[in-house]
Scaffold this active site. Structure first.
Site, PDB file in Angstrom:
ATOM      1  N   ASP A 329      -7.175  -1.088   6.758  1.00 31.03           N
ATOM      2  CA  ASP A 329      -7.085  -2.211   5.840  1.00 31.03           C
ATOM      3  C   ASP A 329      -8.361  -2.368   5.005  1.00 31.03           C
ATOM      4  OD1 ASP A 329      -5.511  -4.560   5.023  1.00 31.03           O
ATOM      5  OD2 ASP A 329      -7.137  -5.715   5.932  1.00 31.03           O
ATOM      6  N   GLU A 358      -6.278   1.962   2.844  1.00 30.87           N
ATOM      7  CA  GLU A 358      -5.722   1.066   1.836  1.00 30.87           C
ATOM      8  C   GLU A 358      -6.690   1.054   0.651  1.00 30.87           C
ATOM      9  OE1 GLU A 358      -4.359  -3.545   0.988  1.00 30.87           O
ATOM     10  OE2 GLU A 358      -5.954  -3.105   2.416  1.00 30.87           O
ATOM     11  N   ASP A 425       2.219  -6.626   0.518  1.00 30.02           N
ATOM     12  CA  ASP A 425       1.324  -7.295  -0.425  1.00 30.02           C
ATOM     13  C   ASP A 425       1.881  -7.422  -1.828  1.00 30.02           C
ATOM     14  OD1 ASP A 425      -0.882  -8.006   1.140  1.00 30.02           O
ATOM     15  OD2 ASP A 425      -1.695  -5.975   1.079  1.00 30.02           O
TER      16      ASP A 425
END
Length: 574
Positions: A329, A358, A425
């Site tokens: 992340d 990410e 997201d």
């Protein structure tokens, strides 16, 4: 000759080794500007002066709207190379080396481009299985409480004196009971958003890195899930949140209570004392956060103790539960040295573990073979949105964008990219398509036939929509009858069944300005698969030679005409 357009970058995606034998060199020029490009290469340790050079003619391997990308692949007889390029355009002929143009060679070999040594430790080598992966991305809170069922009920549990919450009732056991559903659809890789103990339903505000959140179940439930996946030929990737923690993490609480006297006072980024209570909404946090979210303090992963701690976390889940990889992340906001340590730790346990960062932007910096194997390819989604959803660009512009997206990485990295249309997201792609299911299905087909790992967000196959977070993270609509399900099943079957769609090279066949007919080919030495898709509002004409071969799948194909939102997938063998 447009000299301003010429570009070569040594030791990059423009010059790299595929293995200890094969080399790839690239050169960028203005589109349609050159008549020929030739690579000259020699042994940089050659005992003769001048160096003896061999040469190979380069070919245009890709084009975007502005540039041609010349490329050559060959087995190098040398481990150390110096090299230059010969460019021809009409009556003009120049040599290009050292970032400058010349009309002659020189005796000093140091002035040429250099590839110092083809060292095995410098190779970019993502795990081979990633080329064959078809990923199903589950947001655990929203997926399932049981087989074909989710309670859609909030939960609140205690964990070591702290309160953790769930919103829709999803559990790890619920995922386990639906592995058969995923296998029947053809998925072979499961990626889950965070499962560790955390305060909120999304679980990105972690309070424990060594235990499963009790809203999702027990650690043993996760062990059973991994074992069930492996027993069904599926790999498991979990989410690693190491950029920040949750404000309830005991180490942050220790700093709040003890200030500079806390043994964890240097575990967090840019603290000021006394550390303000994050629950006070009127006080701006006096510490670095994820974004400006006061409940998620940023971790100081440049500190030795912090890096050691999270490398132990990495090792624990790989060794104890045999996960197959990490999705990491906010990866682009974490310091490189930490990620290199994390990479070495993971690979020391399992060399085939996948590390996926990410990174929303161009990720070349992190794909050097020492940080990540892959990144979440949000640019894939961005370009697909323009072509399939908003229909604001034509086939030429779309092809130029996806070509640029391919050529910016080493070839190995392209095949390991996690390509996506949706994630936790972003708005659901079906909603962005304005419910135009024909356009959406073409985007899904492109996802399944483009180099890289296709990743599907839970419920996409059942037509889940949503623009806002509360919508696109909605509960899985179990029991919904939707024609998209059969389309996904067939698209995944196609990818799994055709090696060329997983490992073949990519070549644009047709992408004309002003047109929305897009045709491309995936090729192996012994076979190829051609894909034609029509985003026009009317029928589009296909060339007869495109249709030579066996039709694997089609919609709207009539003779040599392809209907609006139609497609044809054709296999050729020789």
């Amino acid at each position: 000759m447009n000299k301003k357009a010429v570009l070569h970058i040594p030791m990059s995606q423009y010059a790299f080794a595929l293995d200890e034998e094969r080399m790839v060199f690239r050169l960028r020029t203005a589109r349609g500007d050159m008549d020929a490009c030739r690579l000259y290469y020699g042994d940089r340790s050659c005992r003769q002066t001048p160096v003896i050079f061999d040469s190979v003619l380069m070919k245009v391997a890709a084009q975007d709207e502005l540039f041609d990308y010349y490329e050559t692949e060959f087995v190098s007889p040398y481990r150390r190379l110096c090299y230059y390029f010969e460019l021809t355009a009409g009556e003009e002929r120049f040599l290009y080396y050292g970032d400058f143009f010349s009309d002659h060679c020189v005796d000093d070999r140091s002035e040429y481009y250099q590839f110092p040594y083809m060292h095995r430790d410098d190779l970019v080598r993502p795990p081979q299985w990633m080329q064959d992966a078809v990923v199903y991305n589950i947001f655990p809170d929203s997926f399932a409480s049981g087989k074909g069922f989710i309670s859609n009920e909030e939960s609140r549990k205690e964990f070591h004196g702290k309160t953790v919450r769930g919103k829709r009732g999803g559990t790890l056991r619920g995922i386990t009971e639906n592995i058969g559903y995923l296998k029947e659809l053809g998925f072979n890789t499961l990626y889950m958003n965070p499962i560790f103990a955390a305060g909120e339903y999304h679980k990105y505000d972690l309070i424990d890195y060594f235990h499963v959140d009790p809203c999702f179940g027990r650690d043993e439930d996760f062990r059973e899930l991994v074992d069930t996946c492996h027993g069904n030929g599926m790999r498991v990737i979990i989410d690693g949140v190491f950029n920040h923690c949750g404000w309830q993490w005991d180490k942050f609480g220790d700093v709040v209570d003890k200030g500079k006297d806390s043994q964890y006072s240097d575990w967090f980024y840019r603290l000021e004392y006394p550390v303000c209570r994050p629950e006070d909404p009127e006080v701006y946090p006096d510490y670095e956060c994820f974004g400006y979210e006061r409940m998620m303090p940023k971790l100081a992963t440049d500190r030795e103790a912090v890096a050691d701690y999270f490398c132990r976390v990495c090792r624990y889940w790989l060794e104890e539960f045999h996960i197959d990889g990490w999705r990491l992340d906010v990866a682009s906001e974490v310091n490189d040295d930490f990620w290199r340590r994390f990479y070495r730790t993971a690979k020391s346990v399992n060399p085939d573990a996948a590390l996926i960062g990410e990174v929303w932007e161009s990720a070349g910096h992190w794909l050097d073979g020492k940080i990540f194997d892959s990144s979440m390819n949000y640019d894939f989604r961005k370009h697909c949105r323009r072509f399939f959803a908003s229909r604001s660009i034509d086939a030429a512009a779309f092809d130029g964008r996806v070509t640029h997206m391919r050529i910016r990485y080493r070839r190995q990295s392209v095949f390991a990219q996690m390509n996506l249309l949706d994630s936790h997201d972003v708005s659901r792609f079906l909603s962005l398509c304005g419910k135009d299911r024909g356009a959406y299905e073409l985007a899904v087909l492109f996802l399944m036939t483009f180099p890289g790992m296709p990743s599907i967000f839970y419920g996409d196959e059942l037509g889940v929509e949503g623009v806002l977070e509360v919508e696109y993270r909605q509960a899985m609509p179990w029991g919904r009858e939707d024609t998209l399900l059969s389309f996904y099943r067939e698209a995944i079957r196609l990818r799994n069944g055709e090696k060329a769609l997983r490992r073949g090279s990519f070549r644009t066949v047709s992408a004309e300005k002003g047109s929305r007919l897009y045709v491309y080919e995936r090729r192996l030495p012994e076979e190829s698969v051609l894909v034609a898709m029509n985003m026009e509002e009317n029928d589009a004409a296909l060339m007869p030679e495109w249709l030579e071969g066996r039709i694997l799948w089609q919609r709207g194909l009539r003779s040599e005409q392809l209907g609006s939102r139609g497609f044809a997938v054709i296999k050729k063998e020789w």
